[in-house]
Motif scaffolding. Sequence first.
Motif, PDB file in Angstrom:
ATOM      1  N   ALA A 159       0.825  -1.199   0.000  1.00  0.00           N
ATOM      2  CA  ALA A 159       0.000   0.000   0.000  1.00  0.00           C
ATOM      3  C   ALA A 159       0.868   1.262   0.000  1.00  0.00           C
ATOM      4  O   ALA A 159       0.532   2.247  -0.640  1.00  0.00           O
ATOM      5  CB  ALA A 159      -0.939  -0.014   1.207  1.00  0.00           C
ATOM      6  N   ARG A 160       2.010   1.213   0.712  1.00  0.00           N
ATOM      7  CA  ARG A 160       2.892   2.389   0.737  1.00  0.00           C
ATOM      8  C   ARG A 160       3.503   2.637  -0.635  1.00  0.00           C
ATOM      9  O   ARG A 160       3.605   3.786  -1.076  1.00  0.00           O
ATOM     10  CB  ARG A 160       4.008   2.211   1.767  1.00  0.00           C
ATOM     11  CG  ARG A 160       3.518   2.350   3.195  1.00  0.00           C
ATOM     12  CD  ARG A 160       4.640   2.188   4.180  1.00  0.00           C
ATOM     13  NE  ARG A 160       5.046   0.789   4.215  1.00  0.00           N
ATOM     14  CZ  ARG A 160       6.196   0.344   4.661  1.00  0.00           C
ATOM     15  NH1 ARG A 160       7.099   1.179   5.118  1.00  0.00           N
ATOM     16  NH2 ARG A 160       6.471  -0.935   4.661  1.00  0.00           N
ATOM     17  N   ASP A 173      11.384  -3.190  -6.282  1.00  0.00           N
ATOM     18  CA  ASP A 173      10.908  -4.217  -7.217  1.00  0.00           C
ATOM     19  C   ASP A 173       9.419  -4.045  -7.484  1.00  0.00           C
ATOM     20  O   ASP A 173       8.955  -4.138  -8.625  1.00  0.00           O
ATOM     21  CB  ASP A 173      11.178  -5.619  -6.665  1.00  0.00           C
ATOM     22  CG  ASP A 173      12.661  -5.971  -6.620  1.00  0.00           C
ATOM     23  OD1 ASP A 173      13.468  -5.283  -7.287  1.00  0.00           O
ATOM     24  OD2 ASP A 173      13.005  -6.938  -5.915  1.00  0.00           O
ATOM     25  N   HIS A 174       8.655  -3.792  -6.424  1.00  0.00           N
ATOM     26  CA  HIS A 174       7.208  -3.613  -6.580  1.00  0.00           C
ATOM     27  C   HIS A 174       6.888  -2.347  -7.382  1.00  0.00           C
ATOM     28  O   HIS A 174       5.997  -2.348  -8.234  1.00  0.00           O
ATOM     29  CB  HIS A 174       6.531  -3.579  -5.209  1.00  0.00           C
ATOM     30  CG  HIS A 174       5.047  -3.542  -5.276  1.00  0.00           C
ATOM     31  ND1 HIS A 174       4.293  -4.515  -5.886  1.00  0.00           N
ATOM     32  CD2 HIS A 174       4.163  -2.627  -4.815  1.00  0.00           C
ATOM     33  CE1 HIS A 174       3.015  -4.211  -5.803  1.00  0.00           C
ATOM     34  NE2 HIS A 174       2.911  -3.067  -5.152  1.00  0.00           N
ATOM     35  N   VAL A 227       5.136   9.517   2.297  1.00  0.00           N
ATOM     36  CA  VAL A 227       4.054   8.542   2.187  1.00  0.00           C
ATOM     37  C   VAL A 227       4.340   7.402   3.146  1.00  0.00           C
ATOM     38  O   VAL A 227       5.404   6.791   3.090  1.00  0.00           O
ATOM     39  CB  VAL A 227       3.932   7.974   0.751  1.00  0.00           C
ATOM     40  CG1 VAL A 227       2.804   6.961   0.671  1.00  0.00           C
ATOM     41  CG2 VAL A 227       3.748   9.089  -0.263  1.00  0.00           C
ATOM     42  N   THR A 228       3.401   7.134   4.032  1.00  0.00           N
ATOM     43  CA  THR A 228       3.522   5.993   4.934  1.00  0.00           C
ATOM     44  C   THR A 228       2.131   5.625   5.429  1.00  0.00           C
ATOM     45  O   THR A 228       1.149   6.273   5.078  1.00  0.00           O
ATOM     46  CB  THR A 228       4.499   6.283   6.094  1.00  0.00           C
ATOM     47  OG1 THR A 228       4.770   5.064   6.788  1.00  0.00           O
ATOM     48  CG2 THR A 228       3.958   7.325   7.048  1.00  0.00           C
ATOM     49  N   ARG A 260      -1.206   9.515   3.216  1.00  0.00           N
ATOM     50  CA  ARG A 260      -1.503   8.290   3.956  1.00  0.00           C
ATOM     51  C   ARG A 260      -1.727   7.163   2.949  1.00  0.00           C
ATOM     52  O   ARG A 260      -2.450   7.326   1.980  1.00  0.00           O
ATOM     53  CB  ARG A 260      -2.771   8.531   4.776  1.00  0.00           C
ATOM     54  CG  ARG A 260      -3.235   7.374   5.560  1.00  0.00           C
ATOM     55  CD  ARG A 260      -4.562   7.760   6.245  1.00  0.00           C
ATOM     56  NE  ARG A 260      -5.167   6.631   6.870  1.00  0.00           N
ATOM     57  CZ  ARG A 260      -5.947   5.759   6.249  1.00  0.00           C
ATOM     58  NH1 ARG A 260      -6.222   5.900   4.984  1.00  0.00           N
ATOM     59  NH2 ARG A 260      -6.451   4.745   6.906  1.00  0.00           N
ATOM     60  N   SER A 261      -1.085   6.021   3.179  1.00  0.00           N
ATOM     61  CA  SER A 261      -1.313   4.876   2.294  1.00  0.00           C
ATOM     62  C   SER A 261      -2.701   4.308   2.556  1.00  0.00           C
ATOM     63  O   SER A 261      -3.339   4.598   3.569  1.00  0.00           O
ATOM     64  CB  SER A 261      -0.249   3.803   2.522  1.00  0.00           C
ATOM     65  OG  SER A 261      -0.450   3.168   3.765  1.00  0.00           O
TER      66      SER A 261
END
Length: 149
Positions: free
Chosen positions: A1-2, A35-36, A76-77, A101-102
């Motif tokens: 999500a992050r 990687d993501h 972002v977290t 916010r994630s």
Amino acid sequence: ARVAGGVAALGPPPQVLHLTGGLASGGSEAVLMADHAQALGVPPERISREDASRTTFQNALLSRAVLGRGARIVLVTDGFHLARAALLFRAAGFRLVALRRSAHEVTPRRARWYFFREGLSFALNTARVAAWWGSGLLGLPERWRMRLT
């Protein structure tokens, strides 16, 4: 999500997606997130990372070498972690232009745990910041100071 939140917040070049995080099962968090991000379509040349940190304050301090002191960032977290992370990145000298916010979903039970954890972490991180700045005033080398964070 992050990572998805960071990709969504990424502006046009020359902006980069900077990923932080050291130890994780299966590799560093930053490497796994990079990687993501690439799988989500971010070209490798638009990704930077810091993959040696063990704490949120180290995320910020070690990112200065990559992004530069005083860099303007969108942080972002996860929502439960955003306030503490923002304070620590500001303490490390970053200029936060936005907080994001994630979309991390949390159960009520998990939310109670995060609330408890963040409360304890806030106190611990206040001590880390004080130790970082105090040891700097004493003239200790940065590599020694990093052990306090």
